[in-house]
Scaffold this active site. Structure first.
Site, PDB file in Angstrom:
ATOM      1  N   HIS A 183       0.980  -1.578   0.401  1.00 14.09           N
ATOM      2  CA  HIS A 183      -0.296  -0.221   0.327  1.00 14.09           C
ATOM      3  C   HIS A 183       0.940   1.120   0.076  1.00 14.09           C
ATOM      4  O   HIS A 183       0.575   1.307  -0.270  1.00 14.09           O
ATOM      5  CB  HIS A 183      -1.007  -0.479   1.273  1.00 14.09           C
ATOM      6  CG  HIS A 183      -2.450  -0.888   0.764  1.00 14.09           C
ATOM      7  ND1 HIS A 183      -2.332  -2.486   1.652  1.00 14.09           N
ATOM      8  CD2 HIS A 183      -3.318  -0.713   0.055  1.00 14.09           C
ATOM      9  CE1 HIS A 183      -3.321  -2.459   1.390  1.00 14.09           C
ATOM     10  NE2 HIS A 183      -3.927  -1.658   0.814  1.00 14.09           N
ATOM     11  N   GLY A 184       2.213   1.066   0.301  1.00 11.54           N
ATOM     12  CA  GLY A 184       3.144   2.362   0.569  1.00 11.54           C
ATOM     13  C   GLY A 184       4.071   1.940   1.557  1.00 11.54           C
ATOM     14  O   GLY A 184       3.559   0.945   2.884  1.00 11.54           O
TER      15      GLY A 184
END
Length: 381
Positions: free
Chosen positions: A318-319
């Site tokens: 996701h990051g």
């Protein structure tokens, strides 16, 4: 212009669907129609940022080169180190993209275009299944169609190439196509309701709960979770519905996640295409490799570590923000604890089928899920 947003998108979108409907009624193949119209949408969406369009073109060319090269190499035999090298190479653009999220590296802006995470997963799936011998070859046109299919380009669901190819090359009979079109239209309409009505209401409620009191923090967590569901499930429904109308039966991404009785049940219902991708290509492979190499004393230990690794990687996907990493680790620990509890607890085995226990388990699960959404939102960091 962006996918499923704005007047300009929906004007072009309506024309494209009418064209598909005419071709479906005439029992014509939709493969090249999907490729051409998807290419059109990708260009229209990315042309606002020329560097994004250039990076996408580079990404598509690089990944096609890797896939076709590995296809040729794989025919010479199943060599583990070569497979690992090509998996790394296919993931490398995504790694560079994620590294550019770090403040000191933001100016580089490598491979910054929407959808790169989802597209990378599709390519990696092909490489893995080539290594397994499930896929022997893939045509250039099918590969391009698989990656640029516009309904799922930016946010999924993450389809599987073999399933996608079957639909892509199928010529539907008129009645079958009309049935699919009707199913798709219904899903699309529900998606519109979810994303543009219910998600909007949840978002407005969420904004009212930004003040830092305990009760407001709890309210924020719940409204944010509800907003996340209707926004993303709505987008997914629109993507799935559009796919059906274009002859591609895109897999559903959500299945009533807020009735989940435990964390494993939740991840079987939430963002299904992503959780199944991680289950098949990371968790299961870790379990098999760990058992062969006898890394852990028991299967329960193996599964527990597997859950933590699997979900932590999902969080990083996701990051690189602390909220995403902690979110992944949080869910990994919860899944591991759920597995241990269900395997070891006599209390669970004695009461799991009783109604009161089902209600209690659901309530606990929902609170854990909503706290997870609070972590994901970054509101705690």
């Amino acid at each position: 212009m962006s996918f499923f947003s704005g007047e300009y998108f929906y004007i072009v979108f309506t024309v494209v669907l009418l064209g598909a409907l005419i071709m479906g009624l005439l029992e014509k193949p939709l493969k090249w129609y999907n490729i051409i119209t998807s290419a059109l949408f990708v260009v229209l969406v990315l042309k606002g940022n020329i560097s994004s369009l250039i990076y996408f073109g580079a990404f598509l060319s690089i990944e096609l080169f890797f896939v076709k090269t590995y296809e040729a190499i794989r025919k010479k035999g199943r060599v583990l180190w070569r497979y690992r090298v090509f998996v790394f190479l296919t993931i490398l653009p995504l790694i560079l993209c994620k590294l550019c999220e770090i403040n000191t590296l933001k100016e580089m802006g490598w491979f910054q275009f929407i959808g790169i995470s989802y597209l990378t997963f599709r390519v990696v799936q092909i490489i893995i299944e080539m290594y397994d011998g499930v896929i022997e070859s893939i045509s250039v046109s099918n590969f391009i169609a698989f990656l640029i299919f516009f309904p799922t380009f930016s946010c999924g669901p993450i389809d599987r190439s073999r399933r996608f190819d079957t639909d892509l090359t199928k010529v539907y009979k008129r009645n079958e196509y009309l049935e699919n079109f009707g199913i798709g239209l219904q899903k699309f309409i529900f998606g519109l309701l979810y994303k543009f009505v219910l998600a909007d209401l949840a978002y407005k409620a969420m904004l009212e709960l930004m003040a830092p009191t305990v009760l407001q923090e709890i309210g924020y967590a719940y409204t944010y979770g509800i907003y996340m569901f209707f926004d993303f499930a709505g987008y997914s429904l629109m993507a799935v519905g559009t796919g059906y109308m274009l002859g591609i039966k895109v897999p559903d991404n959500f299945n009533k996640p807020f009735i989940s009785k435990d964390m494993k049940d939740f991840w079987a219902r939430w963002h299904i295409s992503l959780s199944e991708w991680f289950r098949d290509f990371i968790f299961t492979r870790f379990i098999i490799a760990s058992r062969k190499k006898k890394r852990f004393k028991t299967r329960l230990q193996t599964a527990s570590v597997g859950f933590i690794i699997n979900m932590t990687v999902m969080g990083i996907w996701h990051g690189l923000g602390l909220n995403y990493i902690v979110y992944g680790l949080y869910h990994g620990v919860l899944l591991a604890l759920t597995e241990i509890y269900q395997k070891k607890s006599k209390f669970y085995k004695k009461n799991k089928k009783k109604k009161w226990y089902g209600v209690l388990s659901w309530a606990v699960t929902m609170n854990l899920v909503m706290f997870g959404f609070l972590i994901f939102s970054g509101h705690l960091f």
